[in-house]
Design a protein around this motif. Structure first.
Motif, short mmCIF file in Angstrom:
data_model
loop_
_atom_site.label_atom_id
_atom_site.label_comp_id
_atom_site.label_asym_id
_atom_site.label_seq_id
_atom_site.Cartn_x
_atom_site.Cartn_y
_atom_site.Cartn_z
N SER A 90 0.63 9.33 7.44
CA SER A 90 0.23 8.11 7.60
C SER A 90 1.50 7.42 8.43
O SER A 90 1.44 6.46 9.13
CB SER A 90 -0.16 7.36 6.48
OG SER A 90 0.72 6.99 5.61
N ALA A 134 0.85 -1.07 0.10
CA ALA A 134 -0.03 0.07 -0.01
C ALA A 134 0.90 1.26 0.18
O ALA A 134 2.12 0.86 -0.17
CB ALA A 134 -0.73 0.15 1.24
N TRP A 188 -6.45 5.36 6.00
CA TRP A 188 -7.08 4.32 6.56
C TRP A 188 -6.19 3.36 7.36
O TRP A 188 -4.96 3.30 7.07
CB TRP A 188 -7.68 3.26 5.28
CG TRP A 188 -6.56 2.74 4.52
CD1 TRP A 188 -6.02 3.55 3.30
CD2 TRP A 188 -6.27 1.75 4.20
NE1 TRP A 188 -5.30 2.72 2.47
CE2 TRP A 188 -5.35 1.57 2.99
CE3 TRP A 188 -6.66 0.19 4.82
CZ2 TRP A 188 -4.81 0.26 2.83
CZ3 TRP A 188 -5.81 -0.86 4.43
CH2 TRP A 188 -4.97 -1.00 3.47
N LYS A 244 -5.32 0.16 8.84
CA LYS A 244 -5.56 -1.42 8.44
C LYS A 244 -6.11 -2.10 9.63
O LYS A 244 -5.65 -2.18 10.78
CB LYS A 244 -4.23 -2.00 8.12
CG LYS A 244 -4.34 -3.38 7.91
CD LYS A 244 -5.16 -3.93 6.39
CE LYS A 244 -5.29 -5.25 6.52
NZ LYS A 244 -6.26 -5.48 5.47
N TRP A 291 -2.34 5.56 3.03
CA TRP A 291 -3.15 6.83 2.31
C TRP A 291 -3.77 5.81 1.38
O TRP A 291 -3.16 5.30 0.45
CB TRP A 291 -2.16 7.71 1.74
CG TRP A 291 -3.04 8.87 1.07
CD1 TRP A 291 -2.89 9.06 -0.13
CD2 TRP A 291 -3.76 9.85 1.59
NE1 TRP A 291 -3.72 10.04 -0.93
CE2 TRP A 291 -4.34 10.45 0.43
CE3 TRP A 291 -4.43 10.10 2.66
CZ2 TRP A 291 -5.21 11.65 0.28
CZ3 TRP A 291 -5.30 11.07 2.95
CH2 TRP A 291 -5.84 11.93 1.77
N SER A 292 -5.00 6.18 1.09
CA SER A 292 -6.10 5.52 -0.05
C SER A 292 -5.75 6.44 -1.03
O SER A 292 -6.30 7.76 -1.07
CB SER A 292 -7.33 5.29 0.31
OG SER A 292 -8.07 4.87 -0.65
N ARG A 293 -5.30 6.13 -2.13
CA ARG A 293 -5.10 6.82 -3.62
C ARG A 293 -6.89 7.13 -4.27
O ARG A 293 -6.98 8.03 -4.59
CB ARG A 293 -4.29 6.26 -4.42
CG ARG A 293 -2.72 6.64 -3.93
CD ARG A 293 -1.74 5.88 -5.16
NE ARG A 293 -2.16 4.45 -5.23
CZ ARG A 293 -1.73 3.86 -6.21
NH1 ARG A 293 -1.15 4.18 -7.27
NH2 ARG A 293 -2.04 2.69 -6.44
N SER A 294 -7.33 6.23 -3.92
CA SER A 294 -9.01 5.98 -4.48
C SER A 294 -9.66 6.82 -3.95
O SER A 294 -10.70 7.52 -4.27
CB SER A 294 -9.40 4.70 -4.97
OG SER A 294 -9.72 4.05 -3.53
N ARG A 295 -9.79 6.65 -2.43
CA ARG A 295 -10.78 7.52 -1.62
C ARG A 295 -9.99 8.72 -1.22
O ARG A 295 -10.84 9.44 -0.51
CB ARG A 295 -11.03 6.67 -0.60
CG ARG A 295 -11.69 5.24 -0.85
CD ARG A 295 -12.30 4.69 0.41
NE ARG A 295 -11.36 4.33 1.52
CZ ARG A 295 -10.64 3.25 1.65
NH1 ARG A 295 -10.44 2.27 0.62
NH2 ARG A 295 -9.68 3.31 2.56
#
Length: 234
Positions: A45, A39, A66, A68, A58-62
């Protein structure tokens, strides 16, 4: 979590963040050395991961942080963290509290490529370097250790390894004792076919015992290596 030689400022400066301020983080099981997932982390983060002792990404899509296992409970407790020689990849060793993959599998890397074009092959062992031959020779131990770790985490119904873990340490120790006795009997009988079979059973149950006690096989190999390097006293 930080090595004494690194302040937070030095660590952030040592990492080569991409143009979005991210760096890939490879997550590996500290015990089995199974690669669990990959990830991305940014500076915040990474800070949260080090302060909490659990992985944050770090969520690139959202476009959000996040934690885990924050929802599923499949958290990852960080045991150590490294960056590579170029500073552009992190390696996070963890104790995983359940599967890493959203599919419920222990690792996200379960899609095996069976055929790879231009894959190098060797007609005989004489073309292999000593290190390559040695690694291939003991590869089964690493594979078996990973399989046992997966059984421990996933507990598939009907699997013998699942049965051992669910029965607990006393059952595992009993099996180690039984296989040790059967190995001794096979050796006394002078039957190498029987001995090969019983030693294989003993090694398997010893690996189950190491998993139950959360002692990596690498630690045992390191101990053997230390003993080998010690000067002889006789």
């Amino acid at each position: 979590m930080l090595h004494q030689a690194h302040s937070w400022t030095e660590l952030v400066a040592a990492i080569k963040w991409d143009r979005d301020g991210l760096v890939p983080a490879i997550v590996q099981d500290a015990s089995s050395r199974l690669v669990l997932m990959m990830a991305y982390m940014n500076e915040e983060s990474l800070r949260r991961s080090l302060e909490s002792g659990e992985t944050w990404f770090w969520s690139r899509s959202r476009q959000e942080f996040w934690h885990k296992g924050g929802t599923s409970g499949n958290t990852q407790r960080i045991t150590s963290l490294y960056y590579d020689c170029d500073g552009d990849t992190l390696l996070v060793l963890v104790e995983a509290n359940g599967p890493a993959c959203h599919t419920g599998r222990l690792s996200c890397f379960y899609n095996e490529v069976n055929e790879v074009d231009n894959k190098p092959t060797f007609a005989s062992s004489e073309h292999q370097t000593p290190s390559t031959a040695s690694n291939d020779r003991f590869a089964i131990l690493s594979e078996l250790e990973q399989m046992i770790a997966e059984r421990d985490a996933e507990r598939p119904e009907g699997a013998y390894t699942t049965y051992l873990f669910e029965k607990g340490i006393d059952k595992i120790l009993k099996k180690v004792g039984e296989e040790t006795a059967e190995t001794i009997i096979a050796a006394k009988n002078g039957d190498n076919d029987e001995l090969r079979y019983e030693v294989s059973d003993l090694i398997y149950h010893l690996l189950v015992l190491l998993q139950e006690r959360n002692l990596p096989l690498d630690d045992v190999l390191a101990e053997l290596d230390r003993r080998h390097e010690r000067p002889r006293k006789d």
